[in-house]
Design an enzyme around this catalytic site. Structure first.
Site, PDB file in Angstrom:
ATOM      1  N   ASP A  35       0.826  -1.212   0.000  1.00 60.51           N
ATOM      2  CA  ASP A  35       0.000   0.000   0.000  1.00 60.51           C
ATOM      3  C   ASP A  35       0.862   1.265   0.000  1.00 60.51           C
ATOM      4  OD1 ASP A  35       1.049  -0.320   2.479  1.00 60.51           O
ATOM      5  OD2 ASP A  35      -0.815   0.031   3.583  1.00 60.51           O
ATOM      6  N   HIS A 238      22.910   8.967 -18.933  1.00 62.09           N
ATOM      7  CA  HIS A 238      21.881   9.053 -17.903  1.00 62.09           C
ATOM      8  C   HIS A 238      22.253   8.213 -16.681  1.00 62.09           C
ATOM      9  CE1 HIS A 238      18.685  10.552 -20.970  1.00 62.09           C
ATOM     10  NE2 HIS A 238      19.490  11.497 -20.563  1.00 62.09           N
ATOM     11  N   ASP A 255      24.440  16.770 -13.392  1.00 57.74           N
ATOM     12  CA  ASP A 255      23.323  17.248 -14.220  1.00 57.74           C
ATOM     13  C   ASP A 255      22.099  17.198 -13.316  1.00 57.74           C
ATOM     14  OD1 ASP A 255      21.253  17.634 -16.010  1.00 57.74           O
ATOM     15  OD2 ASP A 255      22.017  16.232 -17.522  1.00 57.74           O
ATOM     16  N   ASP A 266      17.449  22.646 -15.920  1.00 58.17           N
ATOM     17  CA  ASP A 266      18.205  21.481 -16.392  1.00 58.17           C
ATOM     18  C   ASP A 266      19.639  21.950 -16.642  1.00 58.17           C
ATOM     19  OD1 ASP A 266      19.126  19.164 -17.504  1.00 58.17           O
ATOM     20  OD2 ASP A 266      17.947  19.295 -19.357  1.00 58.17           O
ATOM     21  N   HIS A 345      24.607  12.783 -28.558  1.00 59.10           N
ATOM     22  CA  HIS A 345      23.239  13.214 -28.237  1.00 59.10           C
ATOM     23  C   HIS A 345      22.987  14.566 -28.892  1.00 59.10           C
ATOM     24  CE1 HIS A 345      24.773  16.103 -25.240  1.00 59.10           C
ATOM     25  NE2 HIS A 345      25.506  15.129 -24.709  1.00 59.10           N
ATOM     26  N   HIS A 349      17.104  20.700 -26.007  1.00 62.49           N
ATOM     27  CA  HIS A 349      15.682  20.327 -26.089  1.00 62.49           C
ATOM     28  C   HIS A 349      14.864  21.428 -25.449  1.00 62.49           C
ATOM     29  CE1 HIS A 349      16.258  19.327 -21.844  1.00 62.49           C
ATOM     30  NE2 HIS A 349      17.356  18.702 -22.222  1.00 62.49           N
ATOM     31  N   HIS A 356      12.289  17.422 -20.724  1.00 62.79           N
ATOM     32  CA  HIS A 356      12.258  17.357 -22.193  1.00 62.79           C
ATOM     33  C   HIS A 356      10.859  17.811 -22.552  1.00 62.79           C
ATOM     34  CE1 HIS A 356      15.625  14.113 -22.013  1.00 62.79           C
ATOM     35  NE2 HIS A 356      16.040  15.310 -21.711  1.00 62.79           N
ATOM     36  N   GLU A 379      23.518  22.052 -24.629  1.00 57.95           N
ATOM     37  CA  GLU A 379      24.295  21.111 -23.812  1.00 57.95           C
ATOM     38  C   GLU A 379      25.255  20.236 -24.605  1.00 57.95           C
ATOM     39  OE1 GLU A 379      21.894  17.842 -22.179  1.00 57.95           O
ATOM     40  OE2 GLU A 379      20.114  18.886 -22.880  1.00 57.95           O
ATOM     41  N   TYR A 383      32.467  12.728 -24.475  1.00 62.49           N
ATOM     42  CA  TYR A 383      32.530  11.564 -23.575  1.00 62.49           C
ATOM     43  C   TYR A 383      33.491  10.555 -24.176  1.00 62.49           C
ATOM     44  CZ  TYR A 383      28.128  13.968 -22.829  1.00 62.49           C
ATOM     45  OH  TYR A 383      27.192  14.941 -22.644  1.00 62.49           O
ATOM     46  N   ARG A 443      30.205  17.539 -19.829  1.00 65.89           N
ATOM     47  CA  ARG A 443      29.035  18.191 -20.442  1.00 65.89           C
ATOM     48  C   ARG A 443      28.838  19.514 -19.726  1.00 65.89           C
ATOM     49  NH1 ARG A 443      25.689  14.418 -20.304  1.00 65.89           N
ATOM     50  NH2 ARG A 443      24.430  14.728 -18.431  1.00 65.89           N
ATOM     51  N   GLU A 445      25.777  22.447 -19.571  1.00 61.83           N
ATOM     52  CA  GLU A 445      24.388  22.637 -19.998  1.00 61.83           C
ATOM     53  C   GLU A 445      23.798  23.884 -19.357  1.00 61.83           C
ATOM     54  OE1 GLU A 445      21.700  19.459 -18.799  1.00 61.83           O
ATOM     55  OE2 GLU A 445      20.289  20.037 -20.381  1.00 61.83           O
TER      56      GLU A 445
HETATM   57  N1  GLY Z   1      19.005  15.940 -17.734  1.00 57.16           N
HETATM   58  C1  GLY Z   1      18.592  15.380 -18.957  1.00 57.16           C
HETATM   59  C2  GLY Z   1      19.062  16.181 -20.085  1.00 57.16           C
HETATM   60  O1  GLY Z   1      19.985  16.942 -19.954  1.00 57.16           O
HETATM   61  O2  GLY Z   1      18.510  16.167 -21.126  1.00 57.16           O
HETATM   62 MN    MN Z   2      19.034  18.600 -20.972  1.00 59.39          MN
HETATM   63 MN    MN Z   3      20.526  17.845 -18.143  1.00 60.67          MN
END
Ligand code: GLY
Ligand code: MN
Ligand code: MN
Length: 483
Positions: A35, A238, A255, A266, A345, A349, A356, A379, A383, A443, A445
């Site tokens: 529950d 991820h 991130d 983000d 990638h 976005h 997203h 971003e 890598y 990265r 961003e």
């Molecule tokens: N945190 C997911 C992205 O950067 O798209």
């Molecule tokens: Mn992002």
């Molecule tokens: Mn991100």
């Protein structure tokens, strides 16, 4: 909760619906075990139109109706259950506090829809975002019954996600304020993480520090699972396990974004665990930062969205060749898609209620152009996988558009096989990755808002220049360390 903005959105939504009856279900509670339930967060489309925070509800929009254009189906008031699981607005609250024209208990939904469907032409439903078997079952049951009873019911389903995606893409003044605050909180948390981190910690402790700052500054929750990735974990896009020990000499990629009034930041920053970049780390960092800055500088109304990715690919490709991470020339790295060994990638976005966020990247088959009040991320990243000391680079031309189309049409596995076939035909170049770069992931961003005459970098309060990062890393954190 300001009801005015939800009412204005509903009016706009219903104007676009015409005489379609739209059914928009809320998010559903998910059982974790027995529950005990997973933390609930309202479905973004449902929230966007209603502001109603409770799970399992259903909103019906019927623009053609004289008096009941917005009806909410909600969980009934139940003092006993509420004492266990929290307050419910009930039908009264739905009308008084959330502006519904009418409200009913959820168990009345099927019969109500059946009656409301009679003689109507189309129902609206979001197939992509809020697929919900209850409403589809109610529709199917109504159709079966109507056939026997000899009444007509809607025979067309209109996908409402197209309307909602377009509406959500342009942020209102309140949403922009909330995004700014989400970014302000997240910037403070990232900055504190730079001060807080030291080599004897675990990724989890740094995650706790970040999320502590989020919530003490007023964030309701994280906008997505925080990624706190030390060393080679940063090369997993991820990575959310966050359960490894941090090592001096490694980088830490974080991130993480706070959600504030349902809008999320983000932000990604990458910094040295011991506060000092090594030479190879800094070399990669500088390339990613240069791409980040130069892509951001391009932003403004009228820029085709896809130009940002093209620019990032161009800058990263040349940088990778200059560093010795790819053979040949920058042009060759782009033409043959070699950069994808290290950057696989997109460059960003849409950003908003969802990380997203809603919104298409094309309009009528053509690339979308940026317009004021759109928000999105930039971003770029590099890598270098730790387990690939040598790579095989295809001589075949790489066409990202064709790759996307092929993968859609014949499936990802078949598309991959097709590219392997082309590689065999065209031959490939074997290349040794310089060992000093193995396992480095960077990265950066930021979150951008397009304004009338340019852009606002909402996350600019987060240190990004390497010298500044090293200076912040050297500062003392005020956060306690227990245990
Ligand atoms: N945190 C997911 C992205 O950067 O798209
Ligand atoms: Mn992002
Ligand atoms: Mn991100």
């Amino acid at each position: 909760m300001k009801q005015k903005r939800f009412a204005a959105r509903r009016a706009d939504f219903m104007e676009q619906l015409g005489d379609t009856i739209a059914i928009i279900p809320a998010g559903k509670m998910q059982t974790r075990n027995d529950d005990v339930e997973h933390a609930f967060r309202q479905n973004s489309d449902f929230f966007f139109l209603t502001g109603f925070p409770e799970p399992d509800s259903v909103a019906v929009f019927d623009p053609a109706h004289d008096t009941e254009r917005f009806t909410l189906f909600v969980r009934p008031r139940d003092p006993e259950l509420e004492a266990w699981n929290g307050r419910r607005a009930g039908t009264e609250g739905a009308i008084e506090r959330f502006g519904a024209d009418a409200a009913h208990n959820l168990d009345e939904l099927d019969g109500w829809l059946k009656r409301r469907f009679i003689g109507r032409g189309s129902i609206g439903y979001s197939v992509t975002d809020s697929s919900d078997e209850r409403t589809l079952a109610a529709y199917a049951a109504a159709k079966a019954h109507a056939r026997r009873a000899g009444v007509t019911t809607p025979d067309r389903i209109v996908d409402t996600s197209a309307i909602l995606q377009e509406m959500r893409l342009y942020k209102s003044a309140e949403e922009i304020e909330a995004l700014r605050e989400a970014c302000r909180i997240s910037a403070a948390a990232h900055t504190e993480a730079m001060r807080f981190t030291s080599p004897d910690m675990s990724e989890r402790q740094v995650q706790a520090a970040i999320e502590y700052v989020f919530m003490t500054m007023g964030s309701e929750r994280v906008g997505y699972g925080s990624i706190v990735a030390g060393g080679e974990n940063a090369t997993i896009l991820h990575y959310v396990e966050n359960n490894q020990q941090l090592r001096g000499g490694d980088l830490l990629l974080i991130d993480a974004g706070a959600e504030y009034r349902y809008l999320t930041a983000d932000i990604t920053r990458t910094f040295p665990v011991n506060g000092i970049f090594t030479t190879p780390q800094r070399a990669i960092y500088d390339i990613v930062l240069d791409a980040e800055k130069r892509v951001i500088e391009m932003c403004g109304p009228g820029l085709p969205y896809s130009d940002m990715h093209e620019k990032a690919v161009e800058l990263l490709s040349h940088g990778l060749v200059d560093l010795g991470l790819l053979p040949g020339s920058g042009e060759e790295a782009i033409d043959k898609g070699w950069y994808r060994q290290y950057f696989f990638h997109g460059t960003g976005h849409w950003l908003g209620l969802d990380v997203h966020d809603a919104g298409t990247y094309k309009v009528d088959g053509a690339g979308r152009r940026l317009e004021p009040s759109m928000a999105f991320t930039v971003e770029p990243g590099i890598y270098v996988a730790p387990h690939k000391p040598s790579v095989s680079l295809s001589n075949a031309q790489y066409d990202p558009k064709l790759a996307a189309e092929l993968s859609y049409e014949i499936g990802a596995a078949a598309a991959k096989a097709e590219f392997v076939r082309r590689t065999e035909e065209a031959g490939s170049v074997d290349f040794d990755v310089p060992p000093e770069f193995l396992g480095i992931g960077v990265r950066i961003e930021d979150d951008l808002l397009i304004t009338a005459d340019g852009f606002e970098n909402l996350s600019s309060g987060t240190p990004v220049d390497p010298d500044e990062i090293e200076a912040v890393c050297a500062e003392e954190s005020e956060l306690p360390l227990f245990g």
